[in-house]
Design an enzyme around this catalytic site. Structure first.
Site, short mmCIF file in Angstrom:
data_model
loop_
_atom_site.label_atom_id
_atom_site.label_comp_id
_atom_site.label_asym_id
_atom_site.label_seq_id
_atom_site.Cartn_x
_atom_site.Cartn_y
_atom_site.Cartn_z
N ASP A 8 -6.43 0.03 13.12
CA ASP A 8 -5.48 0.64 12.18
C ASP A 8 -5.08 1.98 12.81
O ASP A 8 -5.62 2.39 13.84
CB ASP A 8 -6.16 0.87 10.81
N SER A 9 -4.14 2.66 12.14
CA SER A 9 -3.76 3.98 12.62
C SER A 9 -4.84 5.02 12.34
O SER A 9 -4.88 6.06 12.98
CB SER A 9 -2.47 4.42 11.92
N TYR A 40 1.44 5.67 11.33
CA TYR A 40 2.31 4.63 11.86
C TYR A 40 3.55 4.44 10.98
O TYR A 40 4.58 3.98 11.44
CB TYR A 40 1.56 3.28 11.91
N CYS A 71 -3.84 -3.19 9.49
CA CYS A 71 -2.79 -2.22 9.18
C CYS A 71 -1.55 -3.00 8.75
O CYS A 71 -1.11 -3.89 9.49
CB CYS A 71 -2.50 -1.39 10.43
N ASN A 72 -1.03 -2.67 7.58
CA ASN A 72 0.16 -3.37 7.11
C ASN A 72 1.38 -3.04 7.96
O ASN A 72 2.21 -3.90 8.24
CB ASN A 72 0.47 -2.97 5.66
N THR A 73 1.49 -1.78 8.35
CA THR A 73 2.67 -1.37 9.10
C THR A 73 2.71 -2.09 10.45
O THR A 73 3.76 -2.61 10.86
CB THR A 73 2.67 0.16 9.30
N GLU A 151 -5.79 11.12 4.64
CA GLU A 151 -6.33 11.53 5.96
C GLU A 151 -6.73 13.01 5.94
O GLU A 151 -7.53 13.45 6.77
CB GLU A 151 -5.32 11.25 7.07
N CYS A 183 -0.90 -1.11 2.03
CA CYS A 183 -1.33 -0.22 3.12
C CYS A 183 -2.84 -0.19 3.01
O CYS A 183 -3.39 -0.07 1.91
CB CYS A 183 -0.75 1.18 2.90
N THR A 184 -3.52 -0.32 4.15
CA THR A 184 -4.98 -0.45 4.09
C THR A 184 -5.67 0.85 3.68
O THR A 184 -6.87 0.84 3.39
CB THR A 184 -5.53 -0.96 5.43
N HIS A 185 -4.94 1.95 3.66
CA HIS A 185 -5.52 3.19 3.14
C HIS A 185 -5.67 3.15 1.61
O HIS A 185 -6.53 3.84 1.05
CB HIS A 185 -4.62 4.38 3.47
N1 DGL Z 1 -3.01 1.96 7.09
C1 DGL Z 1 -1.74 1.65 7.58
C2 DGL Z 1 -1.08 0.52 6.86
O1 DGL Z 1 -1.75 -0.35 6.35
C3 DGL Z 1 -0.74 2.69 7.95
C4 DGL Z 1 -0.88 4.09 7.60
C5 DGL Z 1 0.00 4.95 8.48
O2 DGL Z 1 -0.45 5.25 9.57
O3 DGL Z 1 1.12 5.29 8.09
O4 DGL Z 1 0.12 0.43 6.80
#
Ligand code: DGL
Length: 262
Positions: A8-9, A40, A71-73, A151, A183-185
């Protein structure tokens, strides 16, 4: 048994790593958080494709059996190019397909999706849900402030709650039955999201759905009697205290981050 690689990012993919460690406790995990390039969500598809290829090479150099794009992005903008890039014998998982499958199974009237600008602009959720053949209405909203707040280590702060309430009050996210944390966050905000909506809207447990699909594909017969391991490795492209903190929260005090520049 070979380890499973995830990336992931930043800290977000740790929500998937934790669910995977719960589901397959005997498996070693190799995690890469591309903190040097975070977020990302605001980067071009070309940049994310290029970072993702470098990370995949790195994970493969650690002899992983499979890779989870946590990571979704990166899934939204890079999964096709990654599929073309890596050896087809290496299973490549993403965090969107298992959620789409679950939406198709539940077949609600309306779902909401929150995600980064990149994920929402790609329209991957509405496209994939429509392709799954269900008539569910899918409304989406980019929520780009959430990742930087998480973050920063402020996931449970008043600033997070104010920002989250602003987003969740938008018209796109009313009259829905389920909210997809695209988004995995965002699973790190589960309590806050549920507190906002109450029981009227359910937050889908994306990490658990992803872990289940990975486990079913890699170990269809289960390996419940193998001894559990904590021998995971966590790599980052830039050291951040938040990453260290969340990784320790999820995986115990022995987590040591390894810095690597690709
Ligand atoms: N966790 C990431 C996702 O699932 C991206 C977060 C990011 O870096 O913008 O999209």
């Amino acid at each position: 048994m070979k380890p499973i690689g995830l990336f992931d990012s930043g800290v977000g993919g740790l929500t998937v790593a934790r669910a995977l460690a719960e589901r397959l406790p005997h498996r070693r995990l190799i995690y890469f958080g591309d903190t040097a390039h975070l977020p990302y969500g605001d980067k071009s598809p070309e940049a994310i494709q290029s970072y993702s290829r470098g990370i995949v090479d790195f994970l493969l150099s650690h002899d992983v059996e499979a890779i989870v794009v946590a990571c979704n992005t990166a899934t939204a903008v890079a999964i096709e190019s990654l599929r073309a890039y890596i050896d087809p014998s290496v299973p490549l998982f993403n965090v969107i397909d298992p959620v789409v499958t679950e939406v198709a199974r539940l077949h609600p009237q309306a779902v909401g999706v929150i995600g980064t600008r990149g994920t929402i602009a790609s329209e991957i959720y509405p496209r994939r849900i429509a392709a799954a053949g269900v008539s569910t209405r899918v409304s989406t909203l980019a929520t780009p402030l959430l990742v930087p707040i998480i973050e920063e280590g402020l996931a449970h702060s008043p600033i997070l709650r104010t920002t989250l309430h602003h987003y969740l009050s938008q018209p796109e996210l009313q009259n829905i039955e389920y909210l997809i944390p695209g988004c995995t966050h965002y699973p790190l905000l589960t309590e806050e999201i549920q507190a906002f909506y109450g029981p009227s809207v359910q937050l889908l447990d994306a990490p658990a759905l992803v872990a289940q699909s990975v486990a079913e594909a890699l170990e269809p017969n289960g390996n419940a009697n193998l001894p559990a391991t904590t021998d995971h490795r966590f790599f980052v492209s830039d050291y951040t205290p938040t990453f260290q903190h969340i990784a320790r929260q999820f995986f115990g005090s022995e987590v040591a981050l390894e810095l690597v520049s690709l």
